[in-house]
Motif scaffolding. Structure first.
Motif: not given
Length: 320
Positions: A227, A232, A234, A259-260, A263, A283-284
């Motif tokens: 990650a 990301t 997030s 979720t990091q 998707p 949630s991504h």
């Protein structure tokens, strides 16, 4: 031909290890015939006798739960352990134990059927299929709720049950993998999230949190390494790298990290015994709005391949 046969004999541990992994994917035991399904049914029957109601004191319920846990582990662990100790072909017996303990394919097949039912607007069929596997109320879920619930169960099956078994098999051998999987099954047979099992299932919940700590910590480190370069954005706070891996919130830590990296959309309110409990949503940014189950299966299969590449050198070093 003789040289090939000799090569296979020389590398028998590795061949058996790979064979167990391949057979679990290509030749799975149907869920209704698998010993662990019988284990859960037996656990529920035992609980009905020793934990009929919540009228007793909490200390008595916890003691009953602890004794029931020890009894189930004694019955289901000692017999295979004795057979393993007496077996002449220990490596072959150990490979069979690994094949049985991985037990992920029947759920993945069911999850694919659930996804198809949701896409066809057959919500009642999808609800009944997901309810059979999950220890929460699913019969009033929306289409999105069904997909999220099945995606979460896929994540837990492949990162706790499958990965945890593989980790302990490589580190400590087939009996350790069997003990881990038994604790996993009993933890979810008596889910402490329900009021009825809150005290009775406390011993199983605590023991699983303990034995899952090391595989969870390693998995968490791998996900954080992946990650970090992705950066990301997030919708939640990242899990600190040195946070407690033995925390009772292992599932939430796992959802946050998954979720990091992928998707996916995980985490949503759950309902137990008619009461709704809020949970953090993870949630991504690129999570799809439909097809969540198929997405989770595909991306977690990538993670499984990565974990296998990590664990294979360790197996060669430790188990040869």
């Amino acid at each position: 031909m003789e040289s090939l046969w000799q090569t296979l004999i020389d590398h028998e541990p590795l061949v058996l290890f790979l064979s167990a992994l391949i057979l679990e994917r290509t030749l799975p035991i149907p869920a209704h015939l698998h010993p662990f399904v019988a284990l859960r049914h037996m656990a529920l029957l035992l609980a009905k006798r020793v934990h009929p109601s919540l009228q007793r004191a909490r200390s008595q319920q916890r003691i009953s739960g602890l004794l029931a846990l020890l009894l189930m582990l004694l019955l289901w662990f000692c017999v295979p352990a004795l057979l393993y100790a007496l077996a002449e072909l220990k490596r072959w017996f150990g490979a069979i134990i690994l094949w049985l303990c991985l037990f992920s394919q029947p759920w993945l097949t069911t999850a694919t059927h659930i996804q198809q039912a949701v896409l066809r607007k057959q919500k009642q069929l999808a609800r009944s299929r997901v309810q059979f596997w999950l220890n929460r109320e699913c019969m009033q879920l929306s289409s999105l709720g069904i997909e999220k619930a099945a995606s979460e169960h896929t994540a837990l099956r492949l990162t706790q049950a499958w990965w945890g078994v593989l980790f302990w098999f490589v580190v400590a051998g087939p009996l350790a993998a069997l003990a881990y999987r038994l604790v996993y099954e009993l933890r979810y047979a008596w889910p402490a999230e329900y009021t009825h099992w809150r005290d009775f299932g406390a011993a199983g919940f605590g023991l699983f949190t303990l034995v899952n700590g090391l595989p969870h910590a390693l998995l968490r480190m791998i996900l954080q390494l992946i990650a970090k370069p992705l950066r990301t954005r997030s919708t939640h706070t990242a899990v600190p790298i040195w946070s407690n891996p033995f925390s009772p919130h292992q599932n939430m830590q796992l959802f946050a990290l998954l979720t990091q990296v992928f998707p996916l959309a995980l985490g949503s309110p759950v309902k137990y015994q008619g009461k709704r409990y809020p949970r953090t949503r993870f949630s991504h940014p690129n999570a799809p709005v439909q097809g969540l189950i198929q997405q989770s299966i595909r991306h977690l299969a990538y993670l499984q391949c990565l974990l296998f590449c990590v664990v294979l050198p360790a197996f060669v070093l430790l188990r040869y």
